[in-house]
Structures are given as structure tokens and as C-alpha cells.
Scaffold this active site. Structure first.
Site, mmCIF file in Angstrom:
data_model
loop_
_atom_site.group_PDB
_atom_site.id
_atom_site.type_symbol
_atom_site.label_atom_id
_atom_site.label_comp_id
_atom_site.label_asym_id
_atom_site.label_seq_id
_atom_site.Cartn_x
_atom_site.Cartn_y
_atom_site.Cartn_z
ATOM 1 N N ARG A 70 47.678 1.651 -35.719
ATOM 2 C CA ARG A 70 47.564 2.585 -34.717
ATOM 3 C C ARG A 70 47.748 2.365 -33.571
ATOM 4 O O ARG A 70 48.350 2.638 -32.345
ATOM 5 C CB ARG A 70 46.916 4.122 -34.814
ATOM 6 C CG ARG A 70 47.056 4.806 -34.031
ATOM 7 C CD ARG A 70 47.754 5.609 -34.185
ATOM 8 N NE ARG A 70 47.936 7.349 -33.189
ATOM 9 C CZ ARG A 70 48.270 6.240 -31.998
ATOM 10 N NH1 ARG A 70 48.890 5.847 -31.492
ATOM 11 N NH2 ARG A 70 48.351 7.517 -31.411
ATOM 12 N N TYR A 71 46.959 1.297 -33.464
ATOM 13 C CA TYR A 71 46.211 0.069 -31.648
ATOM 14 C C TYR A 71 46.598 -0.096 -31.711
ATOM 15 O O TYR A 71 46.206 -1.691 -33.197
ATOM 16 C CB TYR A 71 44.853 1.007 -31.584
ATOM 17 C CG TYR A 71 44.858 2.690 -31.352
ATOM 18 C CD1 TYR A 71 44.730 3.614 -30.002
ATOM 19 C CD2 TYR A 71 44.215 3.183 -32.154
ATOM 20 C CE1 TYR A 71 44.773 4.645 -30.222
ATOM 21 C CE2 TYR A 71 43.321 4.724 -32.087
ATOM 22 C CZ TYR A 71 43.932 5.289 -31.091
ATOM 23 O OH TYR A 71 44.164 6.663 -31.245
ATOM 24 N N ARG A 74 44.068 -2.972 -32.972
ATOM 25 C CA ARG A 74 43.107 -2.917 -33.764
ATOM 26 C C ARG A 74 43.445 -2.463 -34.802
ATOM 27 O O ARG A 74 44.203 -1.724 -34.931
ATOM 28 C CB ARG A 74 42.022 -1.579 -33.174
ATOM 29 C CG ARG A 74 41.346 -1.946 -32.429
ATOM 30 C CD ARG A 74 40.451 -1.136 -30.843
ATOM 31 N NE ARG A 74 41.724 -0.716 -30.164
ATOM 32 C CZ ARG A 74 41.801 0.261 -29.477
ATOM 33 N NH1 ARG A 74 41.099 1.101 -29.462
ATOM 34 N NH2 ARG A 74 42.402 -0.213 -28.327
ATOM 35 N N CYS A 83 31.100 7.715 -51.005
ATOM 36 C CA CYS A 83 30.047 7.196 -49.797
ATOM 37 C C CYS A 83 28.502 8.284 -50.146
ATOM 38 O O CYS A 83 28.230 8.141 -51.401
ATOM 39 C CB CYS A 83 29.807 8.303 -48.666
ATOM 40 S SG CYS A 83 32.034 8.582 -47.594
ATOM 41 N N CYS A 87 29.538 14.192 -45.850
ATOM 42 C CA CYS A 87 29.392 14.981 -44.747
ATOM 43 C C CYS A 87 30.629 16.263 -44.495
ATOM 44 O O CYS A 87 31.417 15.785 -44.528
ATOM 45 C CB CYS A 87 29.869 14.014 -43.028
ATOM 46 S SG CYS A 87 28.462 12.608 -43.597
ATOM 47 N N CYS A 90 33.313 15.927 -42.539
ATOM 48 C CA CYS A 90 34.324 14.783 -42.492
ATOM 49 C C CYS A 90 35.589 14.820 -42.302
ATOM 50 O O CYS A 90 36.159 15.994 -42.847
ATOM 51 C CB CYS A 90 34.080 14.055 -43.563
ATOM 52 S SG CYS A 90 34.663 12.236 -43.645
ATOM 53 N N ARG A 92 37.884 12.858 -42.719
ATOM 54 C CA ARG A 92 38.591 12.307 -43.667
ATOM 55 C C ARG A 92 38.604 12.821 -44.752
ATOM 56 O O ARG A 92 38.600 11.888 -45.600
ATOM 57 C CB ARG A 92 38.856 10.526 -44.015
ATOM 58 C CG ARG A 92 39.146 9.729 -42.916
ATOM 59 C CD ARG A 92 39.283 8.273 -42.466
ATOM 60 N NE ARG A 92 39.196 7.906 -41.687
ATOM 61 C CZ ARG A 92 40.214 7.476 -41.347
ATOM 62 N NH1 ARG A 92 41.410 7.558 -41.844
ATOM 63 N NH2 ARG A 92 40.486 6.578 -39.800
ATOM 64 N N ASP A 251 37.703 17.018 -35.282
ATOM 65 C CA ASP A 251 39.042 16.911 -35.359
ATOM 66 C C ASP A 251 39.412 18.299 -35.995
ATOM 67 O O ASP A 251 38.679 19.069 -37.065
ATOM 68 C CB ASP A 251 39.685 15.854 -36.244
ATOM 69 C CG ASP A 251 39.222 14.739 -35.602
ATOM 70 O OD1 ASP A 251 39.986 13.972 -34.374
ATOM 71 O OD2 ASP A 251 38.536 13.542 -36.042
ATOM 72 N N ASP A 288 40.729 12.948 -30.802
ATOM 73 C CA ASP A 288 41.893 12.778 -31.477
ATOM 74 C C ASP A 288 42.763 13.835 -31.965
ATOM 75 O O ASP A 288 43.004 14.956 -31.974
ATOM 76 C CB ASP A 288 41.496 12.130 -32.711
ATOM 77 C CG ASP A 288 42.035 10.669 -33.237
ATOM 78 O OD1 ASP A 288 43.331 10.308 -32.721
ATOM 79 O OD2 ASP A 288 41.267 9.980 -33.668
ATOM 80 N N LYS A 295 43.615 8.757 -29.728
ATOM 81 C CA LYS A 295 42.221 9.616 -29.123
ATOM 82 C C LYS A 295 42.590 8.517 -27.807
ATOM 83 O O LYS A 295 42.610 8.032 -27.240
ATOM 84 C CB LYS A 295 41.302 7.640 -30.178
ATOM 85 C CG LYS A 295 40.472 8.380 -29.801
ATOM 86 C CD LYS A 295 39.249 7.028 -30.582
ATOM 87 C CE LYS A 295 39.794 7.206 -32.213
ATOM 88 N NZ LYS A 295 39.074 6.016 -33.049
HETATM 89 C C1 LIG Z 1 39.447 4.921 -33.612
HETATM 90 C C2 LIG Z 1 40.214 4.001 -34.100
HETATM 91 C C3 LIG Z 1 40.205 3.008 -34.150
HETATM 92 C C4 LIG Z 1 39.335 2.235 -33.182
HETATM 93 O O1 LIG Z 1 39.265 2.785 -31.890
HETATM 94 P P1 LIG Z 1 37.937 2.331 -30.505
HETATM 95 O O2 LIG Z 1 38.726 3.651 -29.786
HETATM 96 O O3 LIG Z 1 38.376 1.106 -30.631
HETATM 97 O O4 LIG Z 1 36.514 2.765 -30.954
HETATM 98 C C5 LIG Z 1 40.914 1.993 -34.916
HETATM 99 N N1 LIG Z 1 41.728 2.117 -35.418
HETATM 100 C C6 LIG Z 1 42.433 3.892 -35.831
HETATM 101 C C7 LIG Z 1 43.440 4.627 -36.061
HETATM 102 C C8 LIG Z 1 41.075 4.755 -34.831
HETATM 103 O O5 LIG Z 1 41.320 5.945 -35.198
HETATM 104 S S1 SF4 Z 2 31.724 11.249 -42.391
HETATM 105 FE FE1 SF4 Z 2 33.355 10.954 -44.565
HETATM 106 S S2 SF4 Z 2 33.949 9.357 -43.926
HETATM 107 FE FE2 SF4 Z 2 31.870 9.168 -43.045
HETATM 108 S S3 SF4 Z 2 29.755 8.937 -44.656
HETATM 109 FE FE3 SF4 Z 2 30.329 11.624 -43.912
HETATM 110 S S4 SF4 Z 2 31.777 11.887 -45.886
HETATM 111 FE FE4 SF4 Z 2 31.282 9.648 -45.604
#
Ligand SMILES: *Cc1c(COP(=O)(O)O)cnc(C)c1O
Ligand code: SF4
Length: 327
Positions: A70-71, A74, A83, A87, A90, A92, A251, A288, A295
Site C-alpha cells: 500500500r505504501y 513497506r 490469534c 480482540c 479487530c 482485520r 477503523d 485510516d 493512514k
Molecule cells: C499501517 C500499514 C503499514 C505500516 O505503516 P507505518 O506508518 O510505517 O506503520 C504498512 N502497510 C499497510 C498496508 C499498513 O496498513
Molecule cells: S487485533 Fe485482530 S489480528 Fe491482532 S491479535 Fe487481535 S484479533 Fe488478532
């Protein structure tokens, strides 16, 4: 983000004996803060109007399943969907606790190829799910594979184990990770009551092995959405040797609106907090943007609200304007 097989938005219930014990031994506020993260709520079945299945809009940045670029510098690999606990907040949740399981070698191979080719990538995040539900052996194998194509890559291991199962951070794990160069550890404490002597020992093992430890928190209603809870959390993290890196606005993931702090209030809280704690203790507050705006650290400029006062208008990384609910 693309997932291989089917997925569900409904996160399973799972926690650890240790984390539950931590709740029961904490004071009232600490106990409530931890239980809110553990116990499912019927409101998780509600979808607010603004909530999305892919709240970060990652799908279009995913050249293949479980890999997000995405970035520019990174990339992120979802090494497992398991997990130690799930949580309730979460974001995701359409992936975590699903049916994909750990990453296979067949899935890792194209990722290694992509990393070898994309020299602009400087950091790889191992996340999920929780990478430390994998065995040490498997985790080291994944890191070794990445390092074999790009030895200079920085690898970020993102795990909640220091919070929910600190014994998982064994000497063998810490020393194994520490044998590679450029490994960073990012964990996820949300409340000072989670910072126990066991967590401290886990963090110490990582630091002793030469691995810097950072923390990302999520701002959560009824957990840490007041000045004194945040102040205590970040100051205590600092004492443990952990740098507070991010505080995230919740989010817009489906079924999480009962835990989300309105952005208007979040901005008030964080702007006050800045004057109460040191620069080292203060994380970046970030949101985000829904629909792929990226972000964004707030406040980045002034954020006007729309005519009805319902949405903040925030510029995304692509310079487009995104709307984020204010209340
Ligand atoms: C948050 C994130 C990162 C890391 O971003 P930082 O600002 O460097 O912590 C990398 N890839 C994705 C898709 C993210 O959501
Ligand atoms: S935030 Fe989501 S991915 Fe992270 S430990 Fe908790 S349940 Fe697992």
C-alpha cells in the site's frame, strides 16, 4: 486485501487463561477495560451505515492474496489468520479467525519474488492474525526466506503475545529473532492494567536480544477513551522500555461501532494529551481513511466539517478529499 477462500465478518470467541486472569486481578477499571476486549457483544451483528468489509480499501493494493503493498517502501504479509485471542475491536476481522490458516511455502514463493524485484520496499511487516501463533521454526523460516532475497530488509513482527500470552516470548524466540539484523517488534497494549510483571519480562527478553519494541494502541470506547487512562498507559509503556508508536482511531470495520470513539472526541482527547506527557511517551494519532485514502496522522491540517457537521473532510495521501464521520 484479497483472501484465498471464503471469509466471514464474525470473529470467533477465543482468549487465554493468562489474559482472563489479568482482568480478574486488575482493579475495576482495568478489569472492565480487558473484558471489553474479550467478551463478544451482540452489537457486533449491527452494521453502521459507514462501516465497510474492507475498511482500508486494501484490495487494490494486493498483488496476490495475503500480501499488501500500500505504501511505497513497506509491504505487509498476512502470515496467518490465527490469534491467541480475538480482540473484539479487530479491524482485520474479515480475515482474522477465518479459515485460511498459516501461509504455505507455495504462497510465500511469489512474495519472495516480488520483494526481490521491488527494490523500493525497505520494510516488511509480518502480521495477520498473530504471527506468533506459528512455531518458532516456521516463523524463522519465513524470515530467512525474506532475508535470503533481500538481506537488508527491515522486518517488523506485529504480535499481541506480550499482552495476552507473554510466556510465548521465550528466550529461544527472542534470541532467534535477534540473530537477524533489522528486526523490530510491534505489540498492542491498550490499557495500563495489561502491563503486568509477565509482560515486562517478555519485553525485557526482546530488548535483551537487541530487538526494539514499539506499541500500537487502538482508541476504544469504555477501554481507554479518557485522558488519565491514556496517560497512564503511555507513561507505563515508556517505563517498560516500549515506545508508544501509534494510537489509532477505530477503523470503520463492520460491527465495531459500539467500541468506536467519535473522531471529534478523539481529536479533543489527543490534543490535550500532547501537553500532558513527554514527546517520547506520546504516540502519533492516526486514522485510516475509508475507501483507500491511507493512514493519516492527525491533526495534519485543519479539518473542516461538512455543511451538516456530520463528517470531517480530510485529505488522503492521494490528495483527494475523504469524509470521516465526526460524531
Ligand atoms: C499501517 C500499514 C503499514 C505500516 O505503516 P507505518 O506508518 O510505517 O506503520 C504498512 N502497510 C499497510 C498496508 C499498513 O496498513
Ligand atoms: S487485533 Fe485482530 S489480528 Fe491482532 S491479535 Fe487481535 S484479533 Fe488478532
Amino acid at each position: 486485501m484479497r483472501v484465498k477462500k471464503g471469509s466471514t465478518d464474525y470473529l470467533p470467541f477465543l482468549t487465554t487463561e493468562y489474559y482472563l486472569q489479568t482482568a480478574l486481578q486488575a482493579d475495576d477499571a482495568g478489569c472492565r477495560a480487558i473484558l471489553k476486549q474479550i467478551i463478544p457483544d451482540i452489537r457486533e451483528f449491527d452494521t453502521a451505515e459507514c462501516e465497510l468489509k474492507d475498511p482500508l480499501g486494501e484490495e487494490k493494493f494486493s498483488p496476490f492474496p495475503r500480501f499488501v503493498h500500500r505504501y511505497e517502501d513497506r509491504a505487509l504479509i498476512l502470515v496467518t489468520d490465527r490469534c491467541a485471542m480475538y480482540c473484539r475491536h479487530c479491524f482485520r476481522r474479515s480475515f482474522s479467525g477465518g479459515i485460511n490458516g498459516p501461509l504455505s511455502d507455495a504462497e510465500l514463493t511469489p512474495m519472495a519474488g516480488y520483494l526481490a524485484e521491488h527494490r523500493e520496499i525497505n520494510e516488511v511487516l509480518l502480521t495477520g492474525g498473530d504471527p506468533l501463533t506459528l512455531s518458532n521454526e516456521r516463523l524463522f523460516k519465513i524470515i530467512a526466506r525474506i532475508k535470503s532475497v533481500r538481506p537488508e530488509l527491515v522486518v517488523r513482527v506485529c504480535s499481541r503475545m506480550p499482552v495476552v500470552n507473554p510466556d510465548r516470548i521465550s528466550r529461544a524466540l527472542a534470541d532467534g529473532l535477534g540473530s537477524y539484523e533489522g528486526i523490530w517488534f510491534v505489540t498492542h497494549f491498550n490499557h495500563a492494567a495489561e502491563l503486568t510483571e509477565y509482560s515486562r519480562a517478555a519485553v525485557r527478553r526482546l530488548l535483551a536480544a537487541g530487538i526494539p519494541v514499539l506499541n500500537q494502541s487502538v482508541l476504544l470506547k469504555g477501554v481507554n477513551d479518557d485522558l488519565s487512562s491514556l496517560k497512564e498507559l503511555f507513561q507505563k509503556l515508556l517505563r517498560f522500555g516500549v515506545k508508544p508508536y501509534y494510537l489509532f482511531q477505530g477503523d470503520l470495520a463492520r460491527g465495531t461501532s459500539h467500541l468506536r470513539v467519535p473522531l471529534r472526541r478523539a481529536l479533543e482527547l489527543t490534543s490535550k494529551l500532547k501537553y500532558e506527557i513527554s514527546g517520547m511517551a506520546m504516540p502519533r494519532f492516526a486514522v485510516d481513511l475509508p475507501g483507500g485514502g491511507g493512514k493519516i496522522t492527525l491533526p495534519s491540517q485543519s479539518h473542516p466539517v461538512d455543511d451538516e457537521g456530520e463528517f470531517y473532510i480530510i485529505k488522503g495521501l492521494d490528495n483527494e478529499e475523504y469524509r470521516y464521520p465526526a460524531n
